[in-house]
Design an enzyme around this catalytic site. Structure first.
Site, PDB file in Angstrom:
ATOM      1  N   THR A   1      68.158  -8.858  -7.403  1.00  0.00           N
ATOM      2  CA  THR A   1      69.349  -9.416  -6.745  1.00  0.00           C
ATOM      3  C   THR A   1      69.802  -8.580  -5.547  1.00  0.00           C
ATOM      4  O   THR A   1      69.596  -7.356  -5.527  1.00  0.00           O
ATOM      5  CB  THR A   1      70.507  -9.477  -7.774  1.00  0.00           C
ATOM      6  OG1 THR A   1      71.712  -9.805  -7.100  1.00  0.00           O
ATOM      7  CG2 THR A   1      70.713  -8.156  -8.499  1.00  0.00           C
TER       8      THR A   1
ATOM      9  N   TYR B   1      76.427  -5.426 -13.931  1.00  0.00           N
ATOM     10  CA  TYR B   1      75.302  -6.311 -13.595  1.00  0.00           C
ATOM     11  C   TYR B   1      74.408  -5.631 -12.558  1.00  0.00           C
ATOM     12  O   TYR B   1      73.182  -5.550 -12.737  1.00  0.00           O
ATOM     13  CB  TYR B   1      75.845  -7.639 -13.049  1.00  0.00           C
ATOM     14  CG  TYR B   1      74.784  -8.551 -12.471  1.00  0.00           C
ATOM     15  CD1 TYR B   1      73.890  -9.218 -13.294  1.00  0.00           C
ATOM     16  CD2 TYR B   1      74.679  -8.749 -11.090  1.00  0.00           C
ATOM     17  CE1 TYR B   1      72.907 -10.060 -12.758  1.00  0.00           C
ATOM     18  CE2 TYR B   1      73.712  -9.588 -10.549  1.00  0.00           C
ATOM     19  CZ  TYR B   1      72.831 -10.236 -11.386  1.00  0.00           C
ATOM     20  OH  TYR B   1      71.863 -11.060 -10.848  1.00  0.00           O
TER      21      TYR B   1
HETATM   22  N1  LIG Z   1      71.869 -17.322  -9.661  1.00  0.00           N
HETATM   23  C1  LIG Z   1      72.116 -16.484  -8.660  1.00  0.00           C
HETATM   24  O1  LIG Z   1      73.000 -16.733  -7.850  1.00  0.00           O
HETATM   25  C2  LIG Z   1      71.306 -15.218  -8.499  1.00  0.00           C
HETATM   26  C3  LIG Z   1      71.599 -14.381  -7.426  1.00  0.00           C
HETATM   27  C4  LIG Z   1      70.847 -13.220  -7.263  1.00  0.00           C
HETATM   28  C5  LIG Z   1      69.834 -12.917  -8.144  1.00  0.00           C
HETATM   29  N2  LIG Z   1      69.583 -13.739  -9.189  1.00  0.00           N
HETATM   30  C6  LIG Z   1      68.521 -13.374 -10.121  1.00  0.00           C
HETATM   31  O2  LIG Z   1      67.620 -14.458 -10.224  1.00  0.00           O
HETATM   32  C7  LIG Z   1      67.098 -14.503 -11.535  1.00  0.00           C
HETATM   33  C8  LIG Z   1      67.216 -15.921 -12.079  1.00  0.00           C
HETATM   34  O3  LIG Z   1      68.584 -16.261 -12.166  1.00  0.00           O
HETATM   35  P1  LIG Z   1      69.051 -17.749 -12.485  1.00  0.00           P
HETATM   36  O4  LIG Z   1      69.928 -18.170 -11.377  1.00  0.00           O
HETATM   37  O5  LIG Z   1      67.893 -18.568 -12.858  1.00  0.00           O
HETATM   38  O6  LIG Z   1      69.972 -17.437 -13.728  1.00  0.00           O
HETATM   39  P2  LIG Z   1      70.136 -18.253 -15.091  1.00  0.00           P
HETATM   40  O7  LIG Z   1      70.145 -19.716 -14.817  1.00  0.00           O
HETATM   41  O8  LIG Z   1      71.303 -17.637 -15.766  1.00  0.00           O
HETATM   42  O9  LIG Z   1      68.795 -17.926 -15.866  1.00  0.00           O
HETATM   43  C9  LIG Z   1      68.596 -16.733 -16.583  1.00  0.00           C
HETATM   44  C10 LIG Z   1      67.929 -17.082 -17.878  1.00  0.00           C
HETATM   45  O10 LIG Z   1      67.781 -15.898 -18.677  1.00  0.00           O
HETATM   46  C11 LIG Z   1      68.013 -16.255 -20.005  1.00  0.00           C
HETATM   47  N3  LIG Z   1      68.446 -15.158 -20.860  1.00  0.00           N
HETATM   48  C12 LIG Z   1      69.571 -14.434 -20.782  1.00  0.00           C
HETATM   49  N4  LIG Z   1      69.647 -13.566 -21.798  1.00  0.00           N
HETATM   50  C13 LIG Z   1      68.540 -13.776 -22.560  1.00  0.00           C
HETATM   51  C14 LIG Z   1      68.064 -13.211 -23.750  1.00  0.00           C
HETATM   52  N5  LIG Z   1      68.724 -12.242 -24.389  1.00  0.00           N
HETATM   53  N6  LIG Z   1      66.901 -13.657 -24.259  1.00  0.00           N
HETATM   54  C15 LIG Z   1      66.215 -14.648 -23.651  1.00  0.00           C
HETATM   55  N7  LIG Z   1      66.612 -15.224 -22.499  1.00  0.00           N
HETATM   56  C16 LIG Z   1      67.770 -14.794 -21.971  1.00  0.00           C
HETATM   57  C17 LIG Z   1      69.122 -17.286 -19.948  1.00  0.00           C
HETATM   58  O11 LIG Z   1      69.114 -18.036 -21.143  1.00  0.00           O
HETATM   59  P3  LIG Z   1      70.225 -19.154 -21.428  1.00  0.00           P
HETATM   60  O12 LIG Z   1      69.832 -20.303 -20.538  1.00  0.00           O
HETATM   61  O13 LIG Z   1      70.059 -19.444 -22.860  1.00  0.00           O
HETATM   62  O14 LIG Z   1      71.533 -18.543 -21.052  1.00  0.00           O
HETATM   63  C18 LIG Z   1      68.755 -18.082 -18.710  1.00  0.00           C
HETATM   64  O15 LIG Z   1      67.981 -19.226 -19.013  1.00  0.00           O
HETATM   65  C19 LIG Z   1      67.823 -13.437 -12.334  1.00  0.00           C
HETATM   66  O16 LIG Z   1      66.990 -12.301 -12.444  1.00  0.00           O
HETATM   67  C20 LIG Z   1      69.032 -13.109 -11.510  1.00  0.00           C
HETATM   68  O17 LIG Z   1      69.432 -11.772 -11.694  1.00  0.00           O
HETATM   69  C21 LIG Z   1      70.281 -14.898  -9.384  1.00  0.00           C
END
Ligand SMILES: NC(=O)c1ccc[n+]([C@@H]2O[C@H](COP(=O)([O-])OP(=O)(O)OC[C@H]3O[C@@H](n4cnc5c(N)ncnc54)[C@H](OP(=O)(O)O)[C@@H]3O)[C@@H](O)[C@H]2O)c1
Length: 301
Positions: A112, A135
C-alpha cells in the site's frame, strides 16, 4: 502456471482469481470462510492468521507463483486490533515467503501507499517508507519479511482501489457513487491526495507481474494523483451527476482513529514503461467503472 491467490473473496483477489483462471492458469484460491467469489479453480478456506494452517495449505498446493492480496484492510479497525493486523499483514507474508523459498516459488506481495507518511508524495518505488498507524506499520513489516526471506520476490503497492461490483463490502468508488446518487451532501477531503485505482486494472497489472515473475518494487495503481474532491467531481462528470452536492472537508480536521497520509499517491512511470497492462488515467478508469455499473444495472445509470 500453478498460482496461489490469497484474499480470494476480496476486491482485488477475486478479480485476480477470475483473470488468471480466464488466462488458463490453475488457481488455488485461499479465502476466509465460505467461498463468495465465483471463478474456476480450487477454493480453500484458510485463516491467514493461522501460521500452521497457512504454511500447510501452501506446501500442499505446491504453487509456482504466490500472490498475496489478502490483508486486514480496515485501517481504523487495525488500530483497534493490532495483534490481528500484525498476524495477517506482517506474519502471514513471512510465512508465504518461507513457503515460496522452500518450494522455489515466486512471491508477489501486495502492499500500500500507506507505507509512506504522506509528507511529500507522490512516491516512486525507491522512496523511503515511514509508516504511521497500525495498518501502515504492519503492511510495511510484511514487505520487510518478504524482502528478507524471499529476496527475488516482488512487492506491488497499490492505493485507493475501487471497482464494480464491490466484493462484499463497499469500496471508495462504490460508496461514493451511491452517496452522490442520493443527491445529499457528500463530504470529501480536499487535502488528501491519492492515486485512485480501478480494481480490474490493478488485477491486470498484478497478473502480468505474476506471469512474468518480475521481482522488485512496483507501483500498481491508477496513473492520476488527485485529491478526493477532484475524484468525486470526475465521477459526477462521468455519470452525469450534480457535483454541487460535494462538500470539501479537511483530513487535517477529521477525527479518524488511524492516521492517513495526506500528500500520498504513487508514481507509475515504471509500470507504464515495463508492463503491457499499463496504469490507466482517471477518465479511462471511470469510464470502465461506469460500463461495469451499466452492465450490472441493465444499461441505466
Ligand atoms: N482497497 C484499497 O483501497 C487498498 C489500498 C491500498 C492497498 N491495498 C492493498 O491491496 C490488497 C487487496 O486489498 P482489497 O482492496 O482487495 O481488500 P479486501 O477487499 O479487504 O480484501 C482482503 C481480503 O483478505 C481477506 N482476509 C482478511 N483477513 C483474513 C484472514 N485472517 N484469513 C483469510 N483471509 C483474510 C479478507 O477476507 P474477508 O473478505 O472475509 O474479509 C478479504 O477478502 C491488500 O493487500 C491491501 O493492503 C488496498
Amino acid at each position: 502456471m500453478r498460482v496461489l491467490v490469497t484474499g480470494a473473496n476480496g476486491l482485488v483477489g477475486s478479480r485476480l482469481w477470475t483473470l488468471l483462471a480466464s488466462k488458463g492458469h490453475a488457481v488455488i484460491a485461499l479465502g476466509r470462510g465460505p467461498q463468495r467469489a465465483r471463478a474456476p479453480g480450487t477454493y480453500l478456506s484458510v485463516d491467514l492468521a493461522d501460521e500452521h494452517a497457512l504454511s500447510d495449505a501452501v506446501h500442499r498446493a505446491r504453487p509456482e507463483v504466490i500472490v498475496n492480496p489478502g490483508s486486514l484492510t480496515d485501517v481504523d479497525g487495525c488500530e483497534a486490533a493490532p495483534e490481528a493486523a500484525f498476524r495477517v499483514n506482517a506474519v502471514a507474508p513471512g510465512i508465504l515467503a518461507l513457503a515460496a523459498r522452500a518450494l522455489g516459488a515466486h512471491l508477489l506481495q501486495v502492499s500500500t501507499d500507506y507505507v509512506f507518511d504522506g509528507e511529500a508524495g507522490p512516491y516512486g518505488e525507491d522512496a523511503i517508507p515511514n509508516p504511521r498507524g497500525v495498518y501502515a506499520l504492519t503492511k510495511h513489516a510484511g514487505e520487510q519479511a518478504v524482502r528478507a526471506l524471499a529476496p527475488s520476490s516482488a512487492i506491488a503497492r497499490t492505493a485507493v482501489v475501487y471497482g464494480w461490483p464491490p466484493a462484499g463490502r463497499p469500496n471508495f468508488g462504490s460508496w461514493l457513487l451511491g452517496a452522490l446518487r442520493k443527491g445529499e451532501p457528500v463530504r470529501l477531503f480536499e487535502d488528501q491526495y491519492v492515486s485512485p485505482s480501478l480494481a480490474d486494472s490493478v488485477a491486470e497489472q498484478l497478473a502480468e507481474l505474476a506471469e512474468r515473475r518480475l521481482g522488485g518494487v512496483w507501483n500498481v495503481c491508477g496513473a492520476a494523483v488527485v485529491n478526493r474532491v477532484q475524484f468525486g467531481q470526475a465521477m459526477c462528470a462521468e455519470f452525469g451527476l450534480d457535483a454541487g452536492v460535494i462538500v470539501a472537508s479537511l483530513l487535517a480536521e477529521a477525527k479518524l482513529r488511524a492516521p492517513r497520509p495526506a500528500r500520498s499517491g504513487l508514481l507509475t512511470d515504471k509500470a507504464a514503461a515495463a508492463l503491457a497492462a499499463r496504469p490507466l488515467g482517471m477518465a479511462e478508469s471511470l469510464a470502465r467503472f461506469r460500463r461495469a455499473v451499466d452492465a450490472a444495472e441493465g444499461g441505466s445509470t
